[in-house]
Design a protein around this motif. Sequence first.
Motif, mmCIF file in Angstrom:
data_model
loop_
_atom_site.group_PDB
_atom_site.id
_atom_site.type_symbol
_atom_site.label_atom_id
_atom_site.label_comp_id
_atom_site.label_asym_id
_atom_site.label_seq_id
_atom_site.Cartn_x
_atom_site.Cartn_y
_atom_site.Cartn_z
ATOM 1 N N GLN A 44 -8.611 -11.626 -6.760
ATOM 2 C CA GLN A 44 -7.810 -12.836 -7.128
ATOM 3 C C GLN A 44 -6.349 -12.680 -6.866
ATOM 4 O OE1 GLN A 44 -9.436 -13.577 -11.039
ATOM 5 N NE2 GLN A 44 -11.342 -14.198 -10.390
ATOM 6 N N GLY A 45 -5.760 -11.551 -6.656
ATOM 7 C CA GLY A 45 -4.382 -11.188 -6.570
ATOM 8 C C GLY A 45 -4.014 -11.138 -8.081
ATOM 9 N N ASP A 46 -4.784 -11.112 -9.020
ATOM 10 C CA ASP A 46 -4.203 -11.198 -10.421
ATOM 11 C C ASP A 46 -3.611 -9.542 -10.725
ATOM 12 O OD1 ASP A 46 -3.964 -11.300 -13.052
ATOM 13 O OD2 ASP A 46 -5.704 -12.344 -13.528
ATOM 14 N N ILE A 47 -2.261 -9.590 -10.864
ATOM 15 C CA ILE A 47 -1.702 -8.208 -10.926
ATOM 16 C C ILE A 47 -1.846 -7.712 -12.392
ATOM 17 C CG2 ILE A 47 0.656 -8.994 -11.389
ATOM 18 C CD1 ILE A 47 -0.502 -5.798 -9.378
ATOM 19 N N ASP A 48 -1.855 -8.660 -13.405
ATOM 20 C CA ASP A 48 -1.912 -8.216 -15.027
ATOM 21 C C ASP A 48 -3.265 -7.692 -15.096
ATOM 22 O OD1 ASP A 48 0.876 -8.575 -15.435
ATOM 23 O OD2 ASP A 48 0.346 -10.867 -15.860
ATOM 24 N N ALA A 49 -4.315 -8.442 -14.618
ATOM 25 C CA ALA A 49 -5.786 -8.090 -14.834
ATOM 26 C C ALA A 49 -6.093 -6.859 -14.014
ATOM 27 C CB ALA A 49 -6.604 -9.366 -14.606
ATOM 28 N N PHE A 50 -5.658 -6.704 -12.942
ATOM 29 C CA PHE A 50 -5.868 -5.534 -12.219
ATOM 30 C C PHE A 50 -5.244 -4.360 -12.908
ATOM 31 C CE2 PHE A 50 -4.197 -2.705 -8.773
ATOM 32 C CZ PHE A 50 -5.312 -2.534 -8.081
ATOM 33 N N VAL A 51 -4.018 -4.282 -13.186
ATOM 34 C CA VAL A 51 -3.273 -3.293 -13.843
ATOM 35 C C VAL A 51 -4.038 -2.886 -15.325
ATOM 36 C CG1 VAL A 51 -1.038 -2.478 -14.987
ATOM 37 C CG2 VAL A 51 -1.057 -3.647 -12.633
ATOM 38 N N ALA A 52 -4.514 -3.740 -15.841
ATOM 39 C CA ALA A 52 -5.261 -3.576 -17.226
ATOM 40 C C ALA A 52 -6.358 -2.772 -17.173
ATOM 41 C CB ALA A 52 -5.569 -4.844 -17.818
ATOM 42 N N THR A 53 -6.738 -2.641 -15.838
ATOM 43 C CA THR A 53 -8.064 -1.527 -15.941
ATOM 44 C C THR A 53 -7.746 -0.235 -15.588
ATOM 45 O OG1 THR A 53 -8.218 -1.812 -13.285
ATOM 46 C CG2 THR A 53 -9.375 -3.422 -14.779
ATOM 47 N N PHE A 54 -6.328 0.291 -15.342
ATOM 48 C CA PHE A 54 -5.861 1.484 -15.312
ATOM 49 C C PHE A 54 -5.394 2.300 -16.377
ATOM 50 C CE2 PHE A 54 -5.985 -0.610 -11.159
ATOM 51 C CZ PHE A 54 -6.489 0.403 -10.356
ATOM 52 N N ALA A 55 -5.599 3.469 -16.475
ATOM 53 C CA ALA A 55 -4.706 4.437 -17.272
ATOM 54 C C ALA A 55 -3.383 4.359 -17.274
ATOM 55 C CB ALA A 55 -5.250 5.813 -17.493
ATOM 56 N N ARG A 56 -2.508 4.573 -18.251
ATOM 57 C CA ARG A 56 -1.064 4.523 -18.062
ATOM 58 C C ARG A 56 -0.635 5.682 -16.924
ATOM 59 N NH1 ARG A 56 1.257 1.277 -20.208
ATOM 60 N NH2 ARG A 56 3.468 1.995 -19.975
ATOM 61 N N ASP A 57 -1.196 6.992 -17.030
ATOM 62 C CA ASP A 57 -0.746 7.994 -16.069
ATOM 63 C C ASP A 57 -1.606 7.870 -14.778
ATOM 64 O OD1 ASP A 57 -3.180 8.717 -17.626
ATOM 65 O OD2 ASP A 57 -2.225 10.887 -18.013
ATOM 66 N N VAL A 58 -2.224 7.003 -14.472
ATOM 67 C CA VAL A 58 -3.189 6.748 -13.185
ATOM 68 C C VAL A 58 -2.442 7.411 -12.021
ATOM 69 C CG1 VAL A 58 -2.341 4.564 -12.470
ATOM 70 C CG2 VAL A 58 -4.487 5.246 -11.807
ATOM 71 N N LYS A 59 -3.264 7.962 -11.152
ATOM 72 C CA LYS A 59 -2.750 8.374 -9.905
ATOM 73 C C LYS A 59 -3.918 8.189 -8.756
ATOM 74 C CE LYS A 59 -0.582 12.542 -11.578
ATOM 75 N NZ LYS A 59 0.055 12.283 -12.985
ATOM 76 N N THR A 60 -2.996 7.900 -7.500
ATOM 77 C CA THR A 60 -4.077 7.605 -6.313
ATOM 78 C C THR A 60 -3.541 8.730 -5.196
ATOM 79 O OG1 THR A 60 -2.284 5.867 -5.510
ATOM 80 C CG2 THR A 60 -3.908 5.084 -7.147
ATOM 81 N N TYR A 61 -4.573 8.739 -4.792
ATOM 82 C CA TYR A 61 -4.537 9.759 -3.748
ATOM 83 C C TYR A 61 -5.076 9.374 -2.261
ATOM 84 C CZ TYR A 61 -4.092 12.988 -7.832
ATOM 85 O OH TYR A 61 -3.512 13.653 -8.725
ATOM 86 N N ALA A 62 -4.632 9.919 -1.096
ATOM 87 C CA ALA A 62 -5.066 9.799 0.029
ATOM 88 C C ALA A 62 -6.008 10.929 0.026
ATOM 89 C CB ALA A 62 -4.295 9.782 1.206
ATOM 90 N N HIS A 63 -7.240 10.987 0.245
ATOM 91 C CA HIS A 63 -8.199 12.015 0.197
ATOM 92 C C HIS A 63 -7.785 13.311 1.016
ATOM 93 C CE1 HIS A 63 -11.940 14.655 0.669
ATOM 94 N NE2 HIS A 63 -12.104 14.117 -0.621
ATOM 95 N N PRO A 64 -7.665 14.613 0.637
ATOM 96 C CA PRO A 64 -8.200 14.934 -0.482
ATOM 97 C C PRO A 64 -7.275 15.035 -1.667
ATOM 98 C CG PRO A 64 -7.713 16.647 0.903
ATOM 99 C CD PRO A 64 -7.151 15.409 1.615
ATOM 100 N N VAL A 78 3.774 -1.542 -6.575
ATOM 101 C CA VAL A 78 3.127 -1.286 -5.321
ATOM 102 C C VAL A 78 2.184 -2.530 -4.915
ATOM 103 C CG1 VAL A 78 1.916 -0.326 -3.687
ATOM 104 C CG2 VAL A 78 3.745 1.200 -5.065
ATOM 105 N N TYR A 79 1.356 -2.744 -6.070
ATOM 106 C CA TYR A 79 0.344 -3.710 -5.728
ATOM 107 C C TYR A 79 0.818 -5.106 -5.880
ATOM 108 C CZ TYR A 79 -3.585 -0.653 -4.813
ATOM 109 O OH TYR A 79 -4.381 0.302 -4.141
ATOM 110 N N ALA A 80 1.738 -5.321 -6.563
ATOM 111 C CA ALA A 80 2.429 -6.684 -6.862
ATOM 112 C C ALA A 80 2.845 -7.023 -5.400
ATOM 113 C CB ALA A 80 3.453 -6.751 -7.909
ATOM 114 N N GLY A 81 3.459 -6.176 -4.903
ATOM 115 C CA GLY A 81 4.241 -6.463 -3.628
ATOM 116 C C GLY A 81 3.005 -6.600 -2.256
#
Length: 138
Positions: A44-64, A78-81
């Motif tokens: 839905q492109g809903d940045i607030d609902a999207f961000v609400a599912t993540f921990a404050r100290d979330v990390k994303t990685y390109a595997h590994p 990043v995701y709002a853009g």
Amino acid sequence: MKYLFTSLVMLACMALCFAEPENPAIESPSPEAIVDIQIEAYNQGDIDAFVATFARDVKTYAHPNTLQISGVEDLKKVYAGFFNANPELHAEVTGKIIQGNFVIYHEFVTGVAGGEDFFATAIYEVLDGKIQNIWFVQ
């Protein structure tokens, strides 16, 4: 009279033992449900609902282990853009594995402006009802 009073006190105590608690523990959604909420917000492109599912100290990685994003504020930026630049963005879950607090989704992503559709595998780690880490495999 003494026995009547004692009996009433005992009955009152027993009633308290079997009464429902006033604030029963609320069961949090399953890791799969959390990730599904995140996917829906992404679509839905809903940045607030999207961000609400993540921990404050979330990390994303390109595997590994190549760190891409660190912290919910960085994630939101990043995701709002990304959502603004790609209004037709959509991820379809084509396969899934659920193992404890890990949710592994095979996703087909479409709607990337000027780009090609692609498959991705995302490994989500959900802790305390929030997505803590994601590893993207492409």
